[in-house]
Design an enzyme around this catalytic site. Structure first.
Site: not given
Length: 345
Positions: A16, A62, A93, A279-281
């Site tokens: 961007t 991306s 991103d 962990t996904q935390c």
């Protein structure tokens, strides 16, 4: 500490920060990199020699993958002896992914590589691009006693410099787009640049830079959820090309205790496919064996990712898989900090 007199290379990969709005609908397109610098005349006030280089085909973040990682790492490696530091302009991103990968591809780094970008194009009235770029250049040029202050891969966004392989993008709307949940800021930018010296990477002996271009991307990233279907899971475990698996588990590292799940993981480990538990935390760490739900997986050889981000875990897996290590040695090294990506002790 001085903020002048450095020779820096500014590398534009896309994103961007280097785009303009081309029509009434506000569609964005990349524009000439030289024009990018002309939109920030303040750069001329910085007492640095700044050279610029752009990817032949600037790319949306991306679409970044091994080809682009290798291209960027090769550029830095080839130019390393000619510059005091590097600033990489990249789409936000996947910036944490690319920056984490570069931290592993370049071993013995003793100069700054600062990634930055923006949430708004550089020509927008309220853009964050100017501050991010100017401060990144200043930070890349920081010296103390004639030597770079930063000797690692960093990520600068909205008044903060982070260790790159400790970051993750947390917001697509706000200028404060990134966070480093388990490691402190390296620098805070205010009236002055406030350096957190205790958090910086220390380089005791300057060694030759080593480029690791052999990376592996046949990796499965699986985020667990309570309703994970047995047939779907087993079909994933049956994919023959998988060389490594990263599991985003619950809380402090907890998994499903169903026999079909445990046996599926055991089967891949028995095929010498390393499995890493993170962990996904958004913060905190995996503590294998703390609860019964992770104890079974610990016993069959699942590797603890501790407090590594998903981005750093994927990067480290890409880096280590081609080394063809035994499962025991792989586990030992993976659980050890190589580039400051994981807390020890």
């Amino acid at each position: 500490m001085t903020t002048s007199g450095s020779k820096l290379l500014l590398i534009y990969t896309g994103g961007t920060i280097g785009m303009i709005r081309e029509d009434e609908q506000g569609s964005l397109k990349a524009f000439n990199f030289d024009d990018l610098l002309s939109k920030i005349p303040e750069i001329k006030l910085l007492d640095h020699k700044i050279d610029t280089l752009s990817f032949d085909q600037p790319i949306d973040s991306s679409d970044f993958g091994l080809i682009q990682y290798r291209e960027l790492a090769q550029i830095i490696y080839d130019q390393y002896s000619h510059y005091d530091g590097f600033v990489v302009l990249h789409g936000s991103d996947t910036m944490s992914y690319t920056a984490s990968v570069i931290s592993f591809m370049l071993e013995n780094l003793s100069k700054p590589i600062i990634f930055t970008g923006s949430q708004l194009p550089i020509g927008d009235l309220r853009t964050d691009a100017k501050e991010n770029l100017i401060s990144s250049i200043q930070i890349a040029g920081l010296k103390q006693n004639g030597k770079p202050v930063i000797k690692e891969v960093g990520l600068y966004f909205e008044y903060k410099l982070y260790r790159a392989n400790r970051t993750t993008k947390v917001n697509a709307e706000h200028f404060e787009a990134f966070d480093s949940p388990n490691y402190p800021d390296l620098i805070q930018s205010g009236v002055n640049l406030k350096v957190n010296y205790s958090a910086l990477k220390r380089v005791r002996k300057i060694k030759d830079l080593v480029l690791h271009k052999d990376m592996e991307d046949q990796i499965l990233l699986l985020k667990l959820f309570p309703g994970l279907n047995q047939k779907v899971f087993e079909s994933l475990m049956d994919i023959p090309c998988i060389k490594g698996i990263v599991l985003e588990s619950f809380g402090s590292g907890n998994f499903k205790t169903d026999d079909w799940f445990v046996e599926g993981i055991r089967s891949k480990i028995n095929q010498s496919v390393p499995v890493v538990n993170i962990t996904q935390c958004s913060g905190g760490q995996v503590t294998m064996g703390k609860y019964y739900t992770s104890e079974r997986l610990q016993k069959i050889g699942v590797i603890s990712g501790s407090d590594m981000t998903t981005e750093a875990t994927m990067a480290k897996m890409m880096f280590m898989l081609p080394k063809r290590l035994s499962m025991k040695v792989f586990k030992t090294i993976f659980e050890t900090s190589l580039r400051g990506e994981v807390s020890e002790g």
